[in-house]
Scaffold this active site. Structure first.
Site, PDB file in Angstrom:
ATOM      1  N   PHE A 393       0.822  -1.225   0.000  1.00 23.88           N
ATOM      2  CA  PHE A 393       0.000   0.000   0.000  1.00 23.88           C
ATOM      3  C   PHE A 393       0.855   1.274   0.000  1.00 23.88           C
ATOM      4  O   PHE A 393       1.941   1.304   0.579  1.00 23.88           O
ATOM      5  CB  PHE A 393      -0.835   0.048   1.283  1.00 23.88           C
ATOM      6  CG  PHE A 393      -2.197  -0.603   1.195  1.00 23.88           C
ATOM      7  CD1 PHE A 393      -2.811  -0.879  -0.008  1.00 23.88           C
ATOM      8  CD2 PHE A 393      -2.876  -0.923   2.362  1.00 23.88           C
ATOM      9  CE1 PHE A 393      -4.072  -1.473  -0.061  1.00 23.88           C
ATOM     10  CE2 PHE A 393      -4.135  -1.516   2.328  1.00 23.88           C
ATOM     11  CZ  PHE A 393      -4.725  -1.792   1.108  1.00 23.88           C
ATOM     12  N   GLU A 394       0.305   2.348  -0.599  1.00 21.54           N
ATOM     13  CA  GLU A 394       0.875   3.701  -0.501  1.00 21.54           C
ATOM     14  C   GLU A 394       2.336   3.770  -0.956  1.00 21.54           C
ATOM     15  O   GLU A 394       3.150   4.474  -0.394  1.00 21.54           O
ATOM     16  CB  GLU A 394       0.776   4.228   0.946  1.00 21.54           C
ATOM     17  CG  GLU A 394      -0.568   4.049   1.617  1.00 21.54           C
ATOM     18  CD  GLU A 394      -1.667   4.887   0.970  1.00 21.54           C
ATOM     19  OE1 GLU A 394      -1.376   5.665   0.047  1.00 21.54           O
ATOM     20  OE2 GLU A 394      -2.821   4.758   1.412  1.00 21.54           O
ATOM     21  N   GLY A 395       2.661   3.014  -1.983  1.00 17.51           N
ATOM     22  CA  GLY A 395       4.043   2.920  -2.433  1.00 17.51           C
ATOM     23  C   GLY A 395       4.720   1.787  -1.682  1.00 17.51           C
ATOM     24  O   GLY A 395       4.703   1.750  -0.451  1.00 17.51           O
TER      25      GLY A 395
END
Length: 586
Positions: A393-395
């Protein structure tokens, strides 16, 4: 390297200065505690009893829960009151995030609503867009989603192939497919990224009922079975001119700043999930008997509970420290996107540290449950599966590891951070005769010296890398990853030290436990820093230069071996007695 007291609210500056005061959970106000209690009561009464229904993909229930959270003011913490929100500080948002983290699936649904849909509108929307969407989003009346990733452009988001063509009337026609959309199966609006004329990366507000907008089938995921994840297909989807979010060609500002906030909030949800895992492990260890005694009495189990507690303490200390810095910056600038961009380095560090800490805690939760941890009769199995995606997630954590030293290096070259001058000062220190070790009787003297040594090591590794590789630094991903881990360990160690010092100064309840937790965090971090630094230095230097740098490393991280068995036992004893995280505010 001379250090000085910090007076600026600036991301990354902690690496070359001394901080006296940090925000911590012990400094929360009564209002904060009330918000936290409200969020925990909502999770206990509304979400946790319904997890099985969510796991069966009851999206009507998911929407109802978002609406109930909205009615309590939990969804609109970042939304101005005039637009239907409650406009609270980021500490309140973190407290809500930690509470929601007790259910990973609902946390994903909630996080997409609050961090990925609301934040872009608050920070980049026009007045008309805010008026149109924010009151309904804050109330949970409508649900939002974020559509950035594509099958061929996950971490490399700027390589998106989705296209937007502006029409003579100012509207846009969008074509493309987005992947892994949280809330994709039932969201009412999407923040979508596409390239205008195939070149100018831009953001758009796309409603589900626009012609040409369709969700694909639910993904069959390893975990998070109680959250909706689908593709989003755009086939000649027409978006009105008022649906452009921000400016044409400036979509990267929307995307990157949204990710900064998403990483920060994800760390809070991981922290909350880890505390839940500790509570489950402690409760099970108290009741499960082997050899006619509870397994909580066994040293091997106490070691696990103590280490789990210390790791949460380190992340929690850094999380609240960063939260305090962001709130201070907001008080000065009233610019949320700017404040988050300023502390993007800390957000990336927290995302990596928190997601990996959660994996450790929930893995040990399974182990403490033994065979029962491997079957679905106990929630430990679900928590373990649900947590794995947080490192994606999120990079991905790999991307975030590269971002930390990369952002520090760019800020140094631009003169935004005086890291180059600090690195030169450090070189002069290396050439000078070694000073006598301190025998200061002050509290935490040895721990202070170790934290200072970790920060010097971080600066030396980063400075050596910049000097060795120059403009090709970005190609040295292994060295950058080692540097990132060292910087992150130093940040968590210093945050834990400062929190424990404050607890001692304030004569806070369980001050001795703060000391125990900080000691475990600091000494285990120092061991990791030494190992990572040796690998990085061996890759960058040889001969006399390598010997000089290794000698400096031994000087900076020299310490008498610390007894960490007793501190871990103390942390475990408190956890076992309370049957929850030792520093829980509830």
């Amino acid at each position: 390297m001379a250090t000085q007291a910090l007076t600026k609210t600036q991301g990354g500056i902690w690496l070359i200065g001394e901080t006296a005061e940090v925000f911590s959970p012990e400094r929360l106000s009564e209002d904060h505690r009330m918000i936290s209690a409200t969020a925990h009561e909502f999770m206990t009464n509304e979400v946790v009893p319904n997890i099985d229904r969510l796991e069966q993909k009851d999206w009507t229930l998911a929407r109802e829960l978002v609406a109930k959270a909205g009615a309590l003011g939990l969804v609109g913490t970042d939304v101005p009151e005039a637009l239907g929100g409650v406009d609270l500080d980021k500490a309140a948002s973190i407290l809500v995030g930690e509470a929601v983290g007790r259910s990973a699936s609902f946390a994903s649904t909630f996080g997409a609503e609050t961090g990925l849909a609301i934040f872009p509108l608050v920070s980049f929307g026009t007045d008309a867009q805010k008026q149109q969407y924010l009151p309904r989003l804050a109330a949970g009346e409508i649900v939002g989603a974020y559509a950035l990733s594509e099958s061929g452009s996950g971490s490399d988001a700027m390589a998106a192939r989705a296209r937007a063509v502006q029409q003579p009337d100012g509207s846009f026609v969008l074509n493309g497919e987005k992947m892994w959309i949280t809330n994709g199966g039932f969201a009412d609006l999407f923040i979508v990224f596409a390239k205008v004329d195939g070149e100018h990366f831009s953001a758009f507000i796309v409603e589900r009922d626009f012609p040409g907008v369709a969700s694909g089938k639910e993904e069959h995921k390893m975990g998070l079975h109680g959250s909706s994840t689908t593709p989003l297909t755009l086939q000649d989807a027409r978006v009105p001119a008022g649906g452009l979010l921000g400016e044409i060609g400036k979509g990267h500002r929307v995307a990157l700043n949204t990710l900064n906030y998403g990483r920060f909030k994800l760390a809070a949800m991981c922290s909350g999930g880890a505390k839940m895992g500790i509570a489950e492990a402690a409760a099970y260890a108290n009741t499960r008997k082997q050899f006619d005694q509870p397994i909580a009495s066994f040293g091997a189990i106490q070691h696990k509970l103590g280490e789990m507690t210390a790791r949460v303490y380190g992340v929690e200390s850094a999380l609240y420290r960063t939260c305090g810095l962001i709130d201070t910056s907001l008080a000065e600038s009233h610019n949320l996107a700017g404040a988050l961009e300023e502390f993007a380095i800390e957000a990336s560090m927290l995302k990596v540290a928190a997601s990996e800490m959660l994996d450790y805690v929930l893995d040990e939760n399974v182990q403490i449950h033994g065979g029962n941890g491997f079957v679905k009769d106990y929630p430990a199995e679900r928590h373990y599966r649900d947590a794995r995606v947080n490192r994606i997630f999120e990079g991905t954590n790999e991307i975030n590891r590269l971002l930390v030293p990369g952002m520090l290096a760019r800020r140094a070259v631009k003169g935004v951070l005086p890291l180059i001058a600090a690195a030169k000062s450090l070189q002069e220190e290396l050439l000078a005769p070694p000073s006598l070790p301190s025998s200061s009787p002050e509290a935490f003297a040895a721990e202070r010296a170790l934290v200072t040594g970790m920060k010097k090591t971080a600066l030396a590794i980063l400075g050596t890398a910049m000097q060795t590789y120059g403009q090709k630094l970005a190609d040295q991903q292994e060295v950058l990853s080692f540097a990132s881990d060292i910087i992150t360990d130093a940040f968590l160690a210093e945050s834990s030290l400062l929190r424990a010092l404050q607890a001692s100064t304030d004569d806070a309840p369980r001050a001795a436990l703060h000391e125990a937790a900080a000691r475990v965090v600091i000494y285990t971090a120092a061991s990791r820093v030494e190992a990572s630094a040796k690998e990085a230095l061996a890759a960058m230097a040889q001969g006399d230069m390598l010997r000089t740098l290794l000698a400096a490393l031994r000087r900076w991280l020299k310490s008498v071996p610390a007894d960490l068995v007793r501190p871990r036992r103390a942390l475990a004893a408190e956890t076992i007695q309370r049957r929850k995280y030792a520093f829980e505010i509830h």
